[in-house]
Design a protein around this motif. Structure first.
Motif, PDB file in Angstrom:
ATOM      1  N   LEU A 110       0.840  -1.202   0.000  1.00 31.08           N
ATOM      2  CA  LEU A 110       0.000   0.000   0.000  1.00 31.08           C
ATOM      3  C   LEU A 110       0.872   1.249   0.000  1.00 31.08           C
ATOM      4  N   ALA A 111       1.871   1.259   0.886  1.00 29.17           N
ATOM      5  CA  ALA A 111       2.669   2.469   1.044  1.00 29.17           C
ATOM      6  C   ALA A 111       3.435   2.794  -0.214  1.00 29.17           C
ATOM      7  N   THR A 112       3.923   1.751  -0.926  1.00 28.42           N
ATOM      8  CA  THR A 112       4.733   2.003  -2.109  1.00 28.42           C
ATOM      9  C   THR A 112       3.917   1.982  -3.374  1.00 28.42           C
ATOM     10  N   SER A 113       2.617   1.855  -3.261  1.00 24.72           N
ATOM     11  CA  SER A 113       1.791   1.734  -4.466  1.00 24.72           C
ATOM     12  C   SER A 113       1.768   3.018  -5.280  1.00 24.72           C
ATOM     13  N   GLY A 114       2.098   4.123  -4.627  1.00 28.00           N
ATOM     14  CA  GLY A 114       2.071   5.400  -5.333  1.00 28.00           C
ATOM     15  C   GLY A 114       0.663   5.907  -5.559  1.00 28.00           C
ATOM     16  N   LEU A 115      -0.322   5.251  -5.018  1.00 26.27           N
ATOM     17  CA  LEU A 115      -1.707   5.687  -5.181  1.00 26.27           C
ATOM     18  C   LEU A 115      -2.022   6.793  -4.183  1.00 26.27           C
ATOM     19  N   PRO A 116      -2.654   7.854  -4.619  1.00 27.36           N
ATOM     20  CA  PRO A 116      -2.972   8.942  -3.694  1.00 27.36           C
ATOM     21  C   PRO A 116      -3.939   8.493  -2.602  1.00 27.36           C
ATOM     22  N   GLU A 117      -4.829   7.546  -2.910  1.00 32.34           N
ATOM     23  CA  GLU A 117      -5.821   7.159  -1.921  1.00 32.34           C
ATOM     24  C   GLU A 117      -5.242   6.175  -0.889  1.00 32.34           C
ATOM     25  N   GLN A 164       5.434   8.730   5.631  1.00 27.74           N
ATOM     26  CA  GLN A 164       5.854   9.347   4.371  1.00 27.74           C
ATOM     27  C   GLN A 164       4.739  10.173   3.744  1.00 27.74           C
ATOM     28  N   PHE A 165       3.500   9.771   3.981  1.00 28.10           N
ATOM     29  CA  PHE A 165       2.395  10.585   3.458  1.00 28.10           C
ATOM     30  C   PHE A 165       2.301  11.885   4.241  1.00 28.10           C
ATOM     31  N   ARG A 166       2.412  11.730   5.552  1.00 27.59           N
ATOM     32  CA  ARG A 166       2.264  12.921   6.393  1.00 27.59           C
ATOM     33  C   ARG A 166       3.382  13.923   6.150  1.00 27.59           C
ATOM     34  N   ALA A 203      11.678   8.065   2.606  1.00 28.28           N
ATOM     35  CA  ALA A 203      10.514   8.951   2.637  1.00 28.28           C
ATOM     36  C   ALA A 203      10.940  10.382   2.930  1.00 28.28           C
ATOM     37  N   LEU A 204      11.851  10.504   3.900  1.00 29.63           N
ATOM     38  CA  LEU A 204      12.308  11.829   4.297  1.00 29.63           C
ATOM     39  C   LEU A 204      13.033  12.497   3.142  1.00 29.63           C
ATOM     40  N   ARG A 229      14.541  21.342   9.534  1.00 25.33           N
ATOM     41  CA  ARG A 229      14.360  20.184  10.403  1.00 25.33           C
ATOM     42  C   ARG A 229      14.476  18.897   9.625  1.00 25.33           C
ATOM     43  N   LYS A 230      13.839  18.918   8.458  1.00 26.18           N
ATOM     44  CA  LYS A 230      13.883  17.696   7.640  1.00 26.18           C
ATOM     45  C   LYS A 230      15.307  17.359   7.252  1.00 26.18           C
ATOM     46  N   GLU A 231      16.050  18.405   6.870  1.00 27.20           N
ATOM     47  CA  GLU A 231      17.422  18.145   6.429  1.00 27.20           C
ATOM     48  C   GLU A 231      18.266  17.597   7.570  1.00 27.20           C
ATOM     49  N   ARG A 232      18.081  18.179   8.761  1.00 27.78           N
ATOM     50  CA  ARG A 232      18.851  17.725   9.914  1.00 27.78           C
ATOM     51  C   ARG A 232      18.504  16.271  10.246  1.00 27.78           C
ATOM     52  N   LEU A 233      17.205  15.996  10.193  1.00 26.16           N
ATOM     53  CA  LEU A 233      16.751  14.646  10.504  1.00 26.16           C
ATOM     54  C   LEU A 233      17.268  13.664   9.457  1.00 26.16           C
ATOM     55  N   GLU A 234      17.296  14.153   8.215  1.00 26.30           N
ATOM     56  CA  GLU A 234      17.776  13.278   7.146  1.00 26.30           C
ATOM     57  C   GLU A 234      19.226  12.886   7.406  1.00 26.30           C
ATOM     58  N   ARG A 235      20.022  13.857   7.856  1.00 29.97           N
ATOM     59  CA  ARG A 235      21.426  13.554   8.126  1.00 29.97           C
ATOM     60  C   ARG A 235      21.541  12.571   9.297  1.00 29.97           C
ATOM     61  N   LEU A 236      20.710  12.765  10.332  1.00 31.93           N
ATOM     62  CA  LEU A 236      20.746  11.851  11.472  1.00 31.93           C
ATOM     63  C   LEU A 236      20.383  10.436  11.045  1.00 31.93           C
ATOM     64  N   LEU A 237      19.331  10.359  10.178  1.00 34.47           N
ATOM     65  CA  LEU A 237      18.902   9.023   9.734  1.00 34.47           C
ATOM     66  C   LEU A 237      19.946   8.409   8.808  1.00 34.47           C
ATOM     67  N   THR A 238      20.621   9.262   8.034  1.00 37.89           N
ATOM     68  CA  THR A 238      21.693   8.758   7.186  1.00 37.89           C
ATOM     69  C   THR A 238      22.747   8.067   8.050  1.00 37.89           C
ATOM     70  N   ILE A 239      23.105   8.743   9.150  1.00 39.81           N
ATOM     71  CA  ILE A 239      24.115   8.156  10.040  1.00 39.81           C
ATOM     72  C   ILE A 239      23.639   6.800  10.541  1.00 39.81           C
ATOM     73  N   ARG A 240      22.379   6.703  10.850  1.00 41.88           N
ATOM     74  CA  ARG A 240      21.902   5.456  11.454  1.00 41.88           C
ATOM     75  C   ARG A 240      21.647   4.359  10.445  1.00 41.88           C
ATOM     76  N   PHE A 241      21.017   4.759   9.304  1.00 36.44           N
ATOM     77  CA  PHE A 241      20.469   3.689   8.464  1.00 36.44           C
ATOM     78  C   PHE A 241      21.090   3.568   7.077  1.00 36.44           C
ATOM     79  N   ASP A 242      21.798   4.601   6.607  1.00 38.80           N
ATOM     80  CA  ASP A 242      22.268   4.537   5.223  1.00 38.80           C
ATOM     81  C   ASP A 242      23.266   3.398   5.049  1.00 38.80           C
TER      82      ASP A 242
END
Lengths: 246, 420, 651
Positions: C56-63, C133-135, C162-163, C178-191
């Motif tokens: 569902l999440a990756t379906s790309g459907l708006p609904e 990711q929708f939110r 998603a971020l 905020r998004k950019e900072r969070l993206e860098r934090l998540l990069t450190i953890r998960f990339d």
């Protein structure tokens, strides 16, 4: 004549005010000396320095044959070394009897443990009685000294001073508040004492000083202005100026 | 000359004759002890309850502490607001042994049933777990290393307060801290000590304190009614000895010197006495007396905790001495006995409440206020305390001119000021 | 009136339901996705549901977002016959149905035909993270912020993509940052890409955020391991150092199965007990086993008979340790990442230390201002008049209770504080004057008696407060604008109340200086202090001056009480908490000098905070050591920091 006490180049200041300024003073082992000077000349501070109450900023105070420095000693050590002091106002222990006051001052061991074990010997009792007689308080030995009159307290304090058997007596205005007859008696005691030890008397009363018949040191603004016989210093131009104003 | 001496200065008589109050005191104390013993449960007819005997025994200990306070304040003029710290230390010192020894017996009993005979380490661990479980540890802190030995802890009762007083007094007197400064400093000392003991890692069970001290190890079979009488005797003996000792110290020339220090310490210096040495001697000596009094008090109280050495306790000690009349030994005893017993009576809820129509005065709430105000009143109106009343009969009136004005105006210099 | 009509309509609708249901499109793409995973969706098990949510999440459907949301809210039902999914709400007479693809109303149907999907909390959580990711792209900025907060709280690897996808489209500058900072934090953890992680780590050098440290710390986690040879990239650890004692080293070997376990005293005891026969163990009398050595010997006998594991000798321990290597390895991340994180963390720690110092200084200053407030009244009565007032603390308490009583009558907090301050001043001024008139003036020049008499007043007042207000703490509430704190960064912050107290302390200092140096009262006070006789002869009434001075000092204590009450609790004992420290402040600073009091307060405050910082777990110990320090300080400067010299000092 050898020197008992030598004060040289002593200065002390309180918050910028120079109470004693480069003062130099000497006294021999059996000598009477009167110190006079107007109010604020530093007479009392001078005694405070010798007895260790005030520490000078500068200078030396040497004591005895061995020239011990008094500056590093505490008040009680200086007193034990043989310097006795009588204050301007009589300070006796008013809650205690005349006998106790004299016994307290009597020359004996001063350490707490010695005092704790102390039992007055026959000769101690005799000395106290002798002193009491000398100062006219032999009938008042058991009275509280607080009940004495002002003059009697002066006497008691002189008695306590003699009881310490010091080599140097510093006496601040001994005759204040005394009747003429009492003054005469005081003079006699001091002159008698000066035969065997040094006596420094601070006094305002010129008559009294004249009767002591001794060398006089005039203090002014914390230093010695003149020294010599009373007649000599009263002729001195500077002394006249200081006492009478210009 | 010799004749005159013998009339004016009579030869020294024995202490008891020179100070009749010592003899009177000892007689009253013996009578009191005898009466209490007869009325008590342990050896007598049981009119007085055991708990009240303990109260009386504790009161005697407080009287001993008050005696020490009188010596240091009334005679030497050092208003120490920290002497109850020494009292508490004495209690802790003896309490450590009591608790250790009793716990050891319990632990040995419980391990006796085990399959193997216990090793010394197991016994020690068992005791430590029992004692320190409440503060979450099961190891002995270093200060307990002597707790197993009765003689050593007994020595600590004397040595620790003495040493602390000596070090503190040496520091304070050496730098000529006097008057109210010294009072505040001693108060700070006792505050520091009590705050330290309140911590759990102080090694003395934090605010739990030491408890169960009324149970004497090895005397489990002796009933408390007997133990209480034994302690009562010990307290009475200590008070009697302490009184004689203090009377001896203050009677002779030593007493003369310390009273002189109280009245004018710089003058005493110019007489050649080392004022600091005398103060230090008295401070240490009285600390030791307080330590002993505390060591007798807490086994009767059963529990000791850091609140006992809070600054307020030491101030109460001063209050007792002031109310009883300082500068006289019986005054201290009267003050301590009177006020502390009265305090027990009022705070114990035994005093009848007074109803004033719209409000009922409950003494549990109002006693402290009454005490505080009566204290103000005593300071203002009877500075010589209850003992001063006795002076009226014995005509022992001392002149006190220290506060007298030199001139007629308000605010004129006073005698004491003029000296300086 | 409406009810009969409504019922009629409902009945009609139910009759028409089958036709309506057919109107629902089974071809809609989202329904198709659902149908693909229908089995796992209906089964609703946390273990198997993952692919369905991902699809569902990756379906790309708006609904898809709406579907996920309503599924999460337990609004999705499934038709038992057709297996089609619908949204439904309970309505009178049955279920109100909606289409899953566009949310259009279908009609009302019988409940029995449908089964509600009830995802458990685990599944709901999974749906929530898929929804993020929708939110993140939600048109409402508040929802986007919420989504970011959700990720910050509980990030997952899937959020990273998603971020990243949600950064470019962001038009709100704050949110974008905020998004950019969070993206860098998540990069450190998960990339997966190490270069990207390294770059992200380096980008955080000097950043004080708690989140950065929380992200980096797991990366540098290390542990000591043991093997025959040291592997590449591991750092050797010396056995017997602080890092690794011999005991710990041997324990590691035992853990790794490389050495036999030690036999401890408990094991020895158990083995002995297990082998007791009669009153002997292995031929040794049980009664003699009251020493560890005796027990060990008996155990050795058991071991020799094969009845117990052999004792491990010291020799064997030494040999085992020597034949192995001990080394530290990073377990949180590959070595280059861990090293980079280590370097960045070290850089951050330096910054943190600097900022903590700044924070400590602020803390110390605010404590100092509280002590100053508490002590200034005392400095007046003790320093200027030479009167020890042990009831000073109770005047502080009286001021605080005055504030409390005022708040009972004036509900507006700001106004009540403004009223309370003059009220507290007046109450304690009055009490001070009363006490001076009744007690203290009879005791001038008898400081020890004054101390004791005022102490009597102190205990009486304390108990009186207890009788009136009870023993529990009373609130003195600060107005809303004093709530919260000024946050400078994640480390340095100071509450507004403390700032207010600091400002109040400065005001008091100014007030004192003005009163003493610029007013007639101050002039007269100084005159009486220096020479009462001379002052009296010049027409100053020393009695009146003493009374006013004492009142003034007490009044200031009252105001201090309001300030302290806002910051701490109002109890009958609050006075005694401050009295000793106040005296310390005055004595340390030097009696008779307001600047001395200021310095004293600064010193006492700094000292206390400093010691607390050295030993943060134990404020009691901090107070103990501070008092000890002050006792020692008095030894060396008996007259305080600012000492009067000469004759004035001896008076």
């Amino acid at each position: 004549m050898s020197t008992l006490l030598e004060v040289s180049g002593v200065s002390v200041s309180f918050d910028g005010f120079k109470a004693i300024n480069n003062l130099t003073f000497q006294i021999g082992p059996a000598e009477m000396r009167a110190v006079i000077g107007p109010n604020g000349a530093g007479k009392t501070t001078f005694m405070d320095i010798i007895t260790g109450k005030t520490k000078p900023d500068d200078g030396h105070v040497l004591w005895g044959d061995k020239s011990v420095s008094l500056l590093s000693m505490t008040e009680s050590q200086i007193a034990q070394a043989g310097i006795g002091r009588k204050f301007q106002r009589p300070t006796v222990f008013e809650d205690q009897s005349v006998g106790e006051n004299l016994m307290l001052a009597l020359k004996n061991k001063r350490s707490p443990f010695a005092v704790l074990r102390f039992k007055p010997s026959q000769s101690d009792h005799e000395k106290v009685a002798q002193l009491a007689k000398e100062i006219g308080l032999e009938q008042a030995l058991d009275r509280k000294s607080g009940e004495l009159s002002h003059g009697q307290k002066q006497w008691l304090e002189i008695g306590m001073l003699l009881a310490q058997d010091p080599q140097l007596l510093l006496v601040d205005e001994p005759a204040a508040g005394m009747t003429p007859a009492e003054r005469e008696h005081t003079t006699d005691i001091l002159v008698e004492a000066a035969k065997t030890r040094a006596v420094v008397v601070i006094e305002h009363d010129m008559e009294f000083v004249r009767r002591l018949n001794c060398k006089v040191t005039v203090l002014h603004e914390g230093s010695v202005l003149a020294e010599g016989s009373l007649d000599h210093v009263t002729q001195d131009e500077k002394v006249i100026e200081v006492y009478l104003g210009r | 000359m010799v004749e005159m001496t013998s009339t004016a200065l009579p030869r020294r008589k024995p202490l008891v004759l020179r100070y009749p109050s010592v003899a009177i005191f000892l007689i009253i104390l013996s009578l009191f002890t005898a009466v209490v013993t007869i009325l008590g449960e342990g050896f007598g007819i049981g009119v007085i309850s055991t708990s009240f005997i303990k109260t009386l025994g504790k009161t005697l200990c407080l009287c001993l502490a008050a005696l020490a306070m009188d010596l240091v304040w009334g005679y030497t003029g050092i208003l120490s607001l920290g002497h109850m710290a020494f009292f508490g230390i004495g209690g802790y010192a003896i309490g450590m042994w009591l608790m250790y020894a009793r716990t050891e017996i319990i632990v040995r009993d419980s391990l006796a049933a085990a399959a193997l005979p216990p090793t010394p380490q197991e016994i020690s661990d068992g005791i430590a777990t029992q004692i320190f479980g409440v503060v979450g540890t099961s190891e002995f802190p270093p200060i307990w290393s002597l707790a197993h030995s009765f003689p050593l802890q007994l020595a600590a009762v004397v040595l620790v307060p003495g040493l602390l007083a000596f070090v503190f007094g040496w520091l304070a007197f050496r730098s000529r801290v006097t008057g109210v400064y010294l009072s505040i400093l001693t108060q700070a000392m006792t505050l520091a000590l009590s705050l330290y003991l309140f911590q759990n890692d102080s090694g003395l069970r934090g605010n739990n304190g030491l408890s169960g001290l009324q149970n004497l190890p090895g005397l489990e079979d002796v009933p408390q009614s007997t133990v209480s009488i034994l302690f009562f005797w010990a307290s009475a003996l200590a008070l009697g000895l302490g009184y004689v000792l203090c009377a001896w110290v203050v009677s002779g020339k030593f007493g003369s010197v310390i009273r002189a220090i109280r009245d004018d310490e710089s003058r005493v210096r110019f007489l050649g006495y080392s004022v600091e040495a005398y103060k230090l001697f008295i401070f240490t000596f009285t600390a030791v007396i307080c330590g002993i009094a505390g060591a007798l008090y807490y086994p009767q109280a059963g529990i000791i905790n850091p609140a006992e050495i809070a600054p307020i306790a030491s101030i109460y000690l001063a209050v007792w001495v002031a109310i009883g009349g300082r500068g006289r030994l019986y005054g201290a005893v009267i003050g301590a006995a009177f006020v502390s017993l009265l305090s027990t009576w009022f705070t114990g809820g035994q005093a009848p409440d007074i109803s004033v129509g719209f409000y009922t005065i409950q003494w549990v709430d109002w006693w402290t206020i009454l005490l505080g105000l009566s204290f103000v009143a005593v300071t203002l109106f009877a500075p010589r305390g209850v003992g001063g009343l006795i002076d009226r009969f014995t005509e022992r009136r001392a002149p006190d001119r220290h506060g007298a004005d030199l001139g007629p105006d308000l605010g004129s210099l006073q005698e004491r000021e003029a000296d300086k | 009136m409406m009810l009969p009509f409504k019922r009629a309509v409902l009945a009609l609708l139910i009759l028409a339901a089958p036709t309506l249901l057919q109107a629902q499109s089974a071809e809609a793409p989202v329904q198709q996705v659902l149908q693909t995973h229908a089995d796992v969706i209906v089964k609703s098990s946390r273990k198997t549901i993952g692919p369905a949510i991902d699809a569902l999440a990756t379906s790309g459907l708006p609904e898809a977002q709406v579907v996920l949301e309503r599924w999460q809210a337990k609004d999705m039902w499934v038709n038992k016959e057709t297996g089609l999914f619908v949204f439904a709400e309970k309505a009178d007479g049955g279920l109100q149905l909606f289409d899953v693809s566009d949310g259009s109303e279908i009609g009302i149907a019988d409940r029995k035909q449908f089964k509600q999907l009830k995802p458990n909390s685990g599944i709901r959580g999974m749906i929530a993270s898929a929804l993020v990711q929708f939110r993140l792209n939600d048109p409402n900025p508040e929802n986007r912020a919420d989504a970011l907060t959700a990720i910050e709280r509980d990030a997952e690897a899937s959020h990273l993509a998603a971020l990243r996808g949600a950064i470019d489209t962001e038009d709100d500058a704050d949110l974008k940052a905020r998004k950019e900072r969070l993206e860098r934090l998540l990069t450190i953890r998960f990339d997966e890409d190490e270069a990207a992680r390294l770059a992200a780590i380096e980008s955080f050098a000097g950043d004080l955020g708690v989140d950065v440290r929380a992200t980096l710390n797991p990366l540098v986690a290390s542990e000591i391991q043991t093997a025959q040879q040291i592997p590449d990239g591991a750092v050797a650890v010396e056995v017997g150092s602080d890092d690794l004692t011999r005991e710990q080293a041997y324990d590691l070997l035992v853990e790794a199965g490389l050495a036999p376990a030690l036999v401890d005293t408990a094991t020895v005891k158990e083995a002995l007990i297990a082998n007791i026969s009669g009153d002997t163990v292995a031929g040794v009398q049980v009664a003699s086993l009251n020493e560890d050595a005796a027990r060990a010997a008996a155990y050795q006998l058991l071991a020799d008979q094969g009845l117990a594991d052999p004792l491990v000798t010291q020799n064997e321990i030494d040999k085992a340790i020597e034949s192995h290597s001990f080394f530290r390895v990073y377990v949180g991340a590959p070595l280059p990442v861990a090293l980079a994180a280590q370097a960045t963390l070290q850089d951050i720690e330096t910054q943190v230390a600097l900022n903590q110092t700044a924070d400590l200084v602020l803390d110390a200053l605010s404590l100092a201002s509280i002590y100053f407030l508490a002590a200034i009244g005392l400095a007046i009565t003790f320093g200027v008049m030479g009167v020890i007032n042990m009831a000073h603390g109770e005047f502080i308490m009286m001021g605080a209770y005055t504030g409390y009583v005022v708040q009972l009558f004036i509900p507006d907090l700001t106004l009540s504080i403004l009223v309370a301050i003059p009220c507290a001043f007046m109450v304690t001024f009055g009490a001070g004057v009363l006490m001076e008139r009744l007690v203290i003036r009879w005791l001038y020049h008898r400081p020890l008696e004054t101390l004791l008499a005022t102490f009597g007043v102190s205990i009486a007042l304390q108990q009186l407060a207890k009788n009136i207000f009870g023993t529990q703490a009373r609130p003195l509430t600060a107005p809303a604008w004093l709530d919260g704190s000024m946050v400078i960064n994640d480390i340095v912050s100071i509450s507004y109340i403390r700032i207010a107290i600091f400002i109040l302390a400065l005001l008091f200092l100014a007030l004192f200086l003005i009163v003493m140096n610029r007013t007639r009262l101050g002039l007269e006070v100084r005159a009486v202090t220096q020479n009462p006789r001379m002052a009296a002869s010049m027409g100053i009434n020393p009695d009146r001056i003493n009374m006013l001075t004492f009142g003034f000092g007490s009044g200031i204590a009252g105001i201090a009480g309001v300030a302290i009450g806002l910051y701490a609790k109002v109890t009958s004992e609050m006075g005694s908490d401050y009295i000793v420290q106040s005296f310390m402040t005055v004595v340390v600073g030097g009696v008779g000098n307001i600047w001395g009091t200021l310095l004293g307060a600064t010193m006492v405050g700094t000292l206390q905070k400093g010691i607390e910082w050295l030993n943060p777990s134990n404020t009691l110990a901090a107070q103990t050591y501070m008092i000890l320090f002050i006792i020692l300080f008095i030894q060396f400067r008996p007259r305080g920091i600012i000492a009067l010299k000469g004759r004035a000092a001896e008076a």
